[in-house]
Design a protein around this motif. Structure first.
Motif, PDB file in Angstrom:
ATOM      1  N   LEU A   1     -12.135  -7.708  46.770  1.00  0.00           N
ATOM      2  CA  LEU A   1     -11.251  -7.438  47.604  1.00  0.00           C
ATOM      3  C   LEU A   1     -10.613  -8.549  48.282  1.00  0.00           C
ATOM      4  O   LEU A   1      -9.316  -8.834  48.381  1.00  0.00           O
ATOM      5  CB  LEU A   1     -11.843  -6.780  49.012  1.00  0.00           C
ATOM      6  CG  LEU A   1     -11.058  -6.394  50.196  1.00  0.00           C
ATOM      7  CD1 LEU A   1     -10.171  -5.202  49.714  1.00  0.00           C
ATOM      8  CD2 LEU A   1     -11.661  -5.870  51.308  1.00  0.00           C
ATOM      9  N   ASP A   2     -11.065  -9.784  48.572  1.00  0.00           N
ATOM     10  CA  ASP A   2     -10.676 -11.038  49.164  1.00  0.00           C
ATOM     11  C   ASP A   2      -9.872 -11.712  48.062  1.00  0.00           C
ATOM     12  O   ASP A   2      -9.158 -12.591  48.320  1.00  0.00           O
ATOM     13  CB  ASP A   2     -11.744 -11.911  49.420  1.00  0.00           C
ATOM     14  CG  ASP A   2     -11.350 -12.961  50.502  1.00  0.00           C
ATOM     15  OD1 ASP A   2     -10.562 -12.495  51.231  1.00  0.00           O
ATOM     16  OD2 ASP A   2     -11.927 -14.232  50.501  1.00  0.00           O
ATOM     17  N   LEU A   3      -9.636 -11.180  46.826  1.00  0.00           N
ATOM     18  CA  LEU A   3      -8.924 -11.996  45.653  1.00  0.00           C
ATOM     19  C   LEU A   3      -7.410 -11.590  46.112  1.00  0.00           C
ATOM     20  O   LEU A   3      -6.550 -12.212  45.609  1.00  0.00           O
ATOM     21  CB  LEU A   3      -9.217 -11.273  44.413  1.00  0.00           C
ATOM     22  CG  LEU A   3     -10.434 -11.861  43.583  1.00  0.00           C
ATOM     23  CD1 LEU A   3     -10.493 -10.944  42.410  1.00  0.00           C
ATOM     24  CD2 LEU A   3     -10.382 -13.372  43.435  1.00  0.00           C
ATOM     25  N   ARG A   4      -7.201 -10.807  47.214  1.00  0.00           N
ATOM     26  CA  ARG A   4      -5.696 -10.635  47.538  1.00  0.00           C
ATOM     27  C   ARG A   4      -5.334 -11.999  48.069  1.00  0.00           C
ATOM     28  O   ARG A   4      -4.057 -12.098  47.690  1.00  0.00           O
ATOM     29  CB  ARG A   4      -5.898  -9.535  48.597  1.00  0.00           C
ATOM     30  CG  ARG A   4      -4.311  -9.270  49.233  1.00  0.00           C
ATOM     31  CD  ARG A   4      -4.274  -8.396  50.362  1.00  0.00           C
ATOM     32  NE  ARG A   4      -3.020  -7.986  50.620  1.00  0.00           N
ATOM     33  CZ  ARG A   4      -2.585  -6.881  51.238  1.00  0.00           C
ATOM     34  NH1 ARG A   4      -3.319  -5.937  51.453  1.00  0.00           N
ATOM     35  NH2 ARG A   4      -1.240  -6.686  51.533  1.00  0.00           N
ATOM     36  N   ARG A   5      -6.029 -12.879  48.581  1.00  0.00           N
ATOM     37  CA  ARG A   5      -5.461 -14.126  49.138  1.00  0.00           C
ATOM     38  C   ARG A   5      -5.236 -15.053  47.972  1.00  0.00           C
ATOM     39  O   ARG A   5      -4.449 -15.864  48.020  1.00  0.00           O
ATOM     40  CB  ARG A   5      -6.688 -14.960  49.847  1.00  0.00           C
ATOM     41  CG  ARG A   5      -6.975 -14.046  51.189  1.00  0.00           C
ATOM     42  CD  ARG A   5      -8.100 -15.030  51.986  1.00  0.00           C
ATOM     43  NE  ARG A   5      -9.102 -15.413  51.343  1.00  0.00           N
ATOM     44  CZ  ARG A   5      -9.829 -16.445  51.776  1.00  0.00           C
ATOM     45  NH1 ARG A   5      -9.471 -17.190  53.016  1.00  0.00           N
ATOM     46  NH2 ARG A   5     -10.955 -16.672  51.267  1.00  0.00           N
ATOM     47  N   THR A   6      -5.805 -14.852  46.787  1.00  0.00           N
ATOM     48  CA  THR A   6      -5.477 -15.663  45.403  1.00  0.00           C
ATOM     49  C   THR A   6      -4.087 -15.109  44.698  1.00  0.00           C
ATOM     50  O   THR A   6      -3.574 -15.805  44.580  1.00  0.00           O
ATOM     51  CB  THR A   6      -6.861 -15.534  44.673  1.00  0.00           C
ATOM     52  OG1 THR A   6      -7.984 -16.472  45.248  1.00  0.00           O
ATOM     53  CG2 THR A   6      -6.712 -16.465  43.294  1.00  0.00           C
ATOM     54  N   LEU A   7      -4.535 -13.778  44.628  1.00  0.00           N
ATOM     55  CA  LEU A   7      -3.384 -13.047  43.753  1.00  0.00           C
ATOM     56  C   LEU A   7      -1.920 -12.898  44.450  1.00  0.00           C
ATOM     57  O   LEU A   7      -1.126 -12.630  43.821  1.00  0.00           O
ATOM     58  CB  LEU A   7      -4.071 -11.666  43.127  1.00  0.00           C
ATOM     59  CG  LEU A   7      -5.359 -11.772  42.453  1.00  0.00           C
ATOM     60  CD1 LEU A   7      -5.830 -10.619  42.016  1.00  0.00           C
ATOM     61  CD2 LEU A   7      -5.035 -12.589  41.237  1.00  0.00           C
TER      62      LEU A   7
END
Length: 314
Positions: free
Chosen positions: A162-168
């Motif tokens: 879920l926290d990949l939103r910050r990367t993607l």
């Protein structure tokens, strides 16, 4: 199959690519949770975003994501909260959840709200236990009938996705999967969405997962929180059968939920002393009514509100 095989299925190009089956989606999620190559994870999530997720894909992802949570105590009502709160004021829905718990239903909230601190602050103000283990959840549900489970504590691997939103830089289908997590295996679930198109997607996925009762609404800021001045459309399941419903406005007031610019203390003032705007009170009662409807109940909300348990002074 490797995760790259699933990426290939989704990304072969026009005329050759296709959606994942439910079993393929479950396999892909299991691999992502186990620590698949980050490049493949990012590719798969963004291909799904461009294509648009199917109910089969969401059901498969949710089934695999739920598997590590088999030890959690069963609840009566599942209440996910994963919105960022940009178009919502205070989390009045927490009072609705407490009202439902006060009726005897076991309510398990779970979530993550990014940089928005309002919900975690509201939990503290209202004395809703925050739990990180099955044992703590059991004590909270036995003692107060309500608990909040932070995703980062309950399911670190899913939280990392879920926290990949910050990367993607973009939302992925993991947001929807989290709403379908139902860690307490409750027979009833209430869900809010920001984009109306997700209401049927989540309802169809729930039916594939053999859920019994579900209500999905376009709620305040994407949470399960109804606007009391508007007619509300609901989608989901009743006794495992697809369902749609409509609920009339409760008040003649069309302001935005975020127009109630109040401090966190307003939550406790309304709960403890019944002191606050009528609009906020109707948010709480209207949201609770939808939750009760999902549970197959229709109590006298006015009487239940008057009989609510009052927080003890610190």
């Amino acid at each position: 199959m490797s995760l790259s095989d699933h990426v290939r299925t989704l990304g072969r190009g026009p005329g050759r690519s296709r959606s994942l089956t439910e079993d393929e989606a479950a396999d892909a999620m299991a691999q992502m949770l186990a620590g698949a190559a980050p490049e493949a994870v990012g590719a798969l999530l963004m291909l799904l975003r461009m294509k648009g997720e199917t109910a089969e894909e969401i059901a498969g992802f949710a089934r695999a994501a739920q598997a590590p949570l088999a030890d959690w105590l069963q609840a009566d009502l599942d209440w996910p909260c994963y919105a960022a709160g940009r178009t919502r004021g205070l989390p009045w829905f927490l009072l609705a959840a407490k009202l439902v718990a006060g009726s005897g239903a076991r309510v398990l909230l779970h979530g993550w709200n990014g940089p928005d601190p309002a919900i975690r602050q509201g939990l503290t103000a209202l004395g809703i236990p925050v739990v990180a283990t099955p044992e703590a959840a059991t004590r909270a549900l036995d003692g107060q009938g309500i608990a909040y489970l932070p995703l980062e504590a309950a399911h670190p691997a899913l939280f990392r996705l879920l926290d990949l939103r910050r990367t993607l830089g973009l939302r992925s289908c993991v947001n929807t999967v989290c709403r379908m997590l139902n860690p307490g295996r409750a027979s009833a679930s209430v869900q809010g969405v920001f984009h109306p198109s997700y209401r049927l997607l989540q309802a169809d996925a729930a039916q594939l997962l053999d859920w019994r009762n579900l209500s999905v609404i376009k709620g305040g800021g994407g949470e399960f929180e109804r606007h009391p001045g508007m007619e509300i459309a609901g989608f989901g399941l009743r006794d495992g059968v697809p369902w749609q419903g409509s609920y009339p406005a409760r008040v003649q007031d069309h302001r935005r939920l975020s127009d109630l610019d109040l401090p966190t203390e307003a939550l406790t003032a309304l709960w403890q002393d019944d002191n606050g705007p009528e609009f906020a009170r109707q948010i709480v009662l209207g949201t609770a009514a939808l939750a009760f409807d999902t549970l197959g109940a229709a109590p006298d909300l006015t009487a239940l509100w008057r009989a609510r348990s009052v927080l003890q002074s610190a």
